[in-house]
Motif scaffolding. Structure first.
Motif, mmCIF file in Angstrom:
data_model
loop_
_atom_site.group_PDB
_atom_site.id
_atom_site.type_symbol
_atom_site.label_atom_id
_atom_site.label_comp_id
_atom_site.label_asym_id
_atom_site.label_seq_id
_atom_site.Cartn_x
_atom_site.Cartn_y
_atom_site.Cartn_z
ATOM 1 N N LEU A 22 0.831 -1.197 0.000
ATOM 2 C CA LEU A 22 0.000 0.000 0.000
ATOM 3 C C LEU A 22 0.875 1.261 0.000
ATOM 4 O O LEU A 22 2.038 1.215 0.395
ATOM 5 C CB LEU A 22 -0.928 0.013 1.212
ATOM 6 C CG LEU A 22 -2.020 -1.062 1.238
ATOM 7 C CD1 LEU A 22 -2.863 -0.924 2.494
ATOM 8 C CD2 LEU A 22 -2.901 -0.984 -0.002
ATOM 9 N N PRO A 23 0.324 2.396 -0.437
ATOM 10 C CA PRO A 23 1.135 3.619 -0.490
ATOM 11 C C PRO A 23 1.651 4.035 0.879
ATOM 12 O O PRO A 23 1.023 3.766 1.910
ATOM 13 C CB PRO A 23 0.146 4.664 -1.033
ATOM 14 C CG PRO A 23 -0.946 3.886 -1.688
ATOM 15 C CD PRO A 23 -1.037 2.593 -0.949
ATOM 16 N N ALA A 24 2.787 4.711 0.880
ATOM 17 C CA ALA A 24 3.304 5.270 2.129
ATOM 18 C C ALA A 24 2.273 6.227 2.713
ATOM 19 O O ALA A 24 1.641 6.991 1.990
ATOM 20 C CB ALA A 24 4.618 6.003 1.866
ATOM 21 N N GLY A 333 -16.625 1.350 3.856
ATOM 22 C CA GLY A 333 -15.858 0.268 4.476
ATOM 23 C C GLY A 333 -16.650 -0.950 4.891
ATOM 24 O O GLY A 333 -16.181 -1.731 5.719
ATOM 25 N N CYS A 334 -17.842 -1.147 4.341
ATOM 26 C CA CYS A 334 -18.643 -2.341 4.627
ATOM 27 C C CYS A 334 -18.650 -3.266 3.416
ATOM 28 O O CYS A 334 -18.571 -2.807 2.275
ATOM 29 C CB CYS A 334 -20.076 -1.966 4.986
ATOM 30 S SG CYS A 334 -20.224 -1.034 6.528
ATOM 31 N N ILE A 358 -3.811 7.844 4.623
ATOM 32 C CA ILE A 358 -4.487 7.339 3.431
ATOM 33 C C ILE A 358 -5.315 6.117 3.828
ATOM 34 O O ILE A 358 -4.776 5.155 4.390
ATOM 35 C CB ILE A 358 -3.465 6.944 2.349
ATOM 36 C CG1 ILE A 358 -2.618 8.163 1.947
ATOM 37 C CG2 ILE A 358 -4.171 6.361 1.123
ATOM 38 C CD1 ILE A 358 -1.451 7.821 1.046
ATOM 39 N N PRO A 359 -6.619 6.118 3.574
ATOM 40 C CA PRO A 359 -7.441 4.971 3.987
ATOM 41 C C PRO A 359 -7.052 3.685 3.247
ATOM 42 O O PRO A 359 -6.732 3.716 2.053
ATOM 43 C CB PRO A 359 -8.861 5.401 3.605
ATOM 44 C CG PRO A 359 -8.808 6.884 3.483
ATOM 45 C CD PRO A 359 -7.426 7.203 2.997
ATOM 46 N N THR A 364 -9.103 -4.340 0.119
ATOM 47 C CA THR A 364 -7.969 -4.900 0.862
ATOM 48 C C THR A 364 -8.431 -5.418 2.220
ATOM 49 O O THR A 364 -8.019 -6.506 2.655
ATOM 50 C CB THR A 364 -6.878 -3.827 1.047
ATOM 51 O OG1 THR A 364 -6.432 -3.375 -0.238
ATOM 52 C CG2 THR A 364 -5.686 -4.386 1.813
ATOM 53 N N LEU A 365 -9.285 -4.662 2.904
ATOM 54 C CA LEU A 365 -9.836 -5.139 4.172
ATOM 55 C C LEU A 365 -10.605 -6.443 3.965
ATOM 56 O O LEU A 365 -10.500 -7.383 4.768
ATOM 57 C CB LEU A 365 -10.754 -4.077 4.779
ATOM 58 C CG LEU A 365 -10.118 -2.731 5.137
ATOM 59 C CD1 LEU A 365 -11.193 -1.735 5.562
ATOM 60 C CD2 LEU A 365 -9.075 -2.896 6.238
ATOM 61 N N TRP A 366 -11.376 -6.500 2.897
ATOM 62 C CA TRP A 366 -12.166 -7.696 2.586
ATOM 63 C C TRP A 366 -11.263 -8.906 2.333
ATOM 64 O O TRP A 366 -11.538 -10.003 2.828
ATOM 65 C CB TRP A 366 -13.035 -7.401 1.375
ATOM 66 C CG TRP A 366 -13.894 -8.516 0.864
ATOM 67 C CD1 TRP A 366 -13.858 -9.071 -0.382
ATOM 68 C CD2 TRP A 366 -14.960 -9.194 1.557
ATOM 69 N NE1 TRP A 366 -14.818 -10.039 -0.522
ATOM 70 C CE2 TRP A 366 -15.511 -10.125 0.663
ATOM 71 C CE3 TRP A 366 -15.480 -9.075 2.842
ATOM 72 C CZ2 TRP A 366 -16.571 -10.967 1.014
ATOM 73 C CZ3 TRP A 366 -16.553 -9.915 3.190
ATOM 74 C CH2 TRP A 366 -17.071 -10.840 2.293
#
Length: 390
Positions: A22-24, A333-334, A358-359, A364-366
């Motif tokens: 993921l980005p910095a 985010g769901c 940065i969120p 990615t969470l999934w």
């Protein structure tokens, strides 16, 4: 490690660790809640907070009953499911032209577009525009979508479109003769027992902050990324610059449609989300709600392997088998997902936009939840499959 511990550990990792690649400056969500249900397994976990703790605000834990803005998960929980029910009652067909229900949607090649193509995101409509900059009433917003030129030739490719689901929400209203919230209550929320789910605003004060303001759409307008727009942020005076909590995050839904649209607007809880997913995971047990053959058509891949009707589509490997996973994410985010016919359902609720950096992307969470769920499902479904083979 016990199976329930796997999910507890996954929840903690989601709010404390950053995946590689993921980005910095990427930072995790303030809080997260997870659920996995399968034959012989039904577990939930949660960690973190409803809002980003600061020196001025208390760190209120995010719990299982915390309300969340579903954003685009509305597209399947409300809109797609209502279409399934209307089709099951033979009140609508997939290959009906959209103009049958929305007569003003007819110029150019729009008269070719069908309900099926809207659900497949293959209708050629624009993906997004800030309608609140083009219109100042609900009816004017609908007229803009009806009249706005197509961006692509209908039926040629998949282009994920909020416009398409705005139109599907209106079709539901046309068929039922009801305002969209009443139609969804009658077709989906009531029959599925989703008592903590409603449009436009949260049902309780236990609600997760969804973002720190309208910054995401502000930037989209000024940069024209990812979609070109003929406006600048200075053309709108209603930008929200403080945390958004308890009202709809999506700009078009909030600023123009009073929190109610076919593409966004629902609030719900993790228990309602997993119960919704479970109903489709065991769709044959609910013939009072839909005809199984209709549900199966919605689960099947279309011209685009990753897209079913309304739902996204991928594969989940469990016990050496590839199972069809139907799912859908939301910007806030769901995510919900299910494996039809196997009793497997999953749900993720987070406030990923509430973060100092940065969120982390919802997808990615999934994927991280799926990694944890696979370990659980390999132990439950996989062992049952192996025993059946022997």
């Amino acid at each position: 490690m016990t199976l329930s511990t796997i999910l507890d550990r996954a929840a903690r990792q989601l709010i404390h660790t950053i995946p590689a690649g993921l980005p910095a400056g990427s930072t995790p969500p303030a809080g997260v809640a997870l659920a996995v249900r399968a034959p012989g397994f039904d577990q939930t976990a949660h960690a973190g907070f409803r809002a980003l703790p600061t020196s001025q605000t208390d760190a209120v834990p995010l719990g299982l009953d915390t309300q969340h803005d579903l954003a685009s998960v509305t597209k399947v929980v409300a809109t797609t499911t209502a279409i399934i029910r209307l089709m099951s009652d033979r009140l609508l067909e997939l290959d009906d032209p959209v103009r049958r229900y929305l007569p003003r949607f007819c110029d150019g090649r729009k008269d070719e577009i069908t309900v099926r193509q809207l659900l497949q995101h293959r209708a050629g409509l624009w993906e997004w525009q800030p309608l609140y900059l083009a219109a100042d009433t609900v009816d004017a917003g609908f007229e803009f979508v009806d009249r706005h030129p197509l961006r692509y030739a209908p039926g040629t490719a998949r282009h994920y479109s909020d416009f398409g689901f705005i139109q599907l929400g209106r079709i539901i209203g046309s068929v039922t003769g009801l305002p969209l919230p009443e139609a969804i209550d009658a077709l989906v929320i009531g029959p599925l027992g989703l008592g903590s789910t409603q449009f436009a605003r949260s049902l309780s004060d236990d609600v997760a902050t969804s973002s720190l303001g309208d910054q995401a759409e502000f930037v989209m307008v000024d940069t024209g990324t990812p979609y070109p727009v003929p406006y600048t942020s200075g053309d709108f005076s209603g930008w929200r610059r403080t945390p958004v909590r308890g009202v709809v995050n999506d700009g078009n839904a909030f600023h123009l449609f009073d929190g109610v649209s076919g593409h966004a607007g629902l609030f719900s809880t993790l228990p309602d989300l997993i119960n919704f997913a479970d109903a489709f995971a065991r769709y044959r047990d609910h013939e009072q709600l839909w005809r199984p053959e209709v549900a199966e058509e919605f689960f099947s891949a279309g011209p685009d392997p990753e897209q079913a009707l309304g739902f996204r589509r991928s594969q989940l490997e469990v016990g050496g088998r590839q199972l069809d996973l139907l799912w859908h994410p939301g910007f806030v985010g769901c995510v919900i997902g299910f494996v039809p016919g196997h009793g497997v359902s999953l749900a993720l609720a987070s406030n990923r936009l509430v973060t100092p950096g940065i969120p982390i992307p919802t997808d990615t969470l999934w994927q991280r939840l799926l990694g944890a769920a696979t370990a659980v499902l390999d132990e439950t479904l996989g062992s049952a499959h192996r025993e059946a083979r022997t």
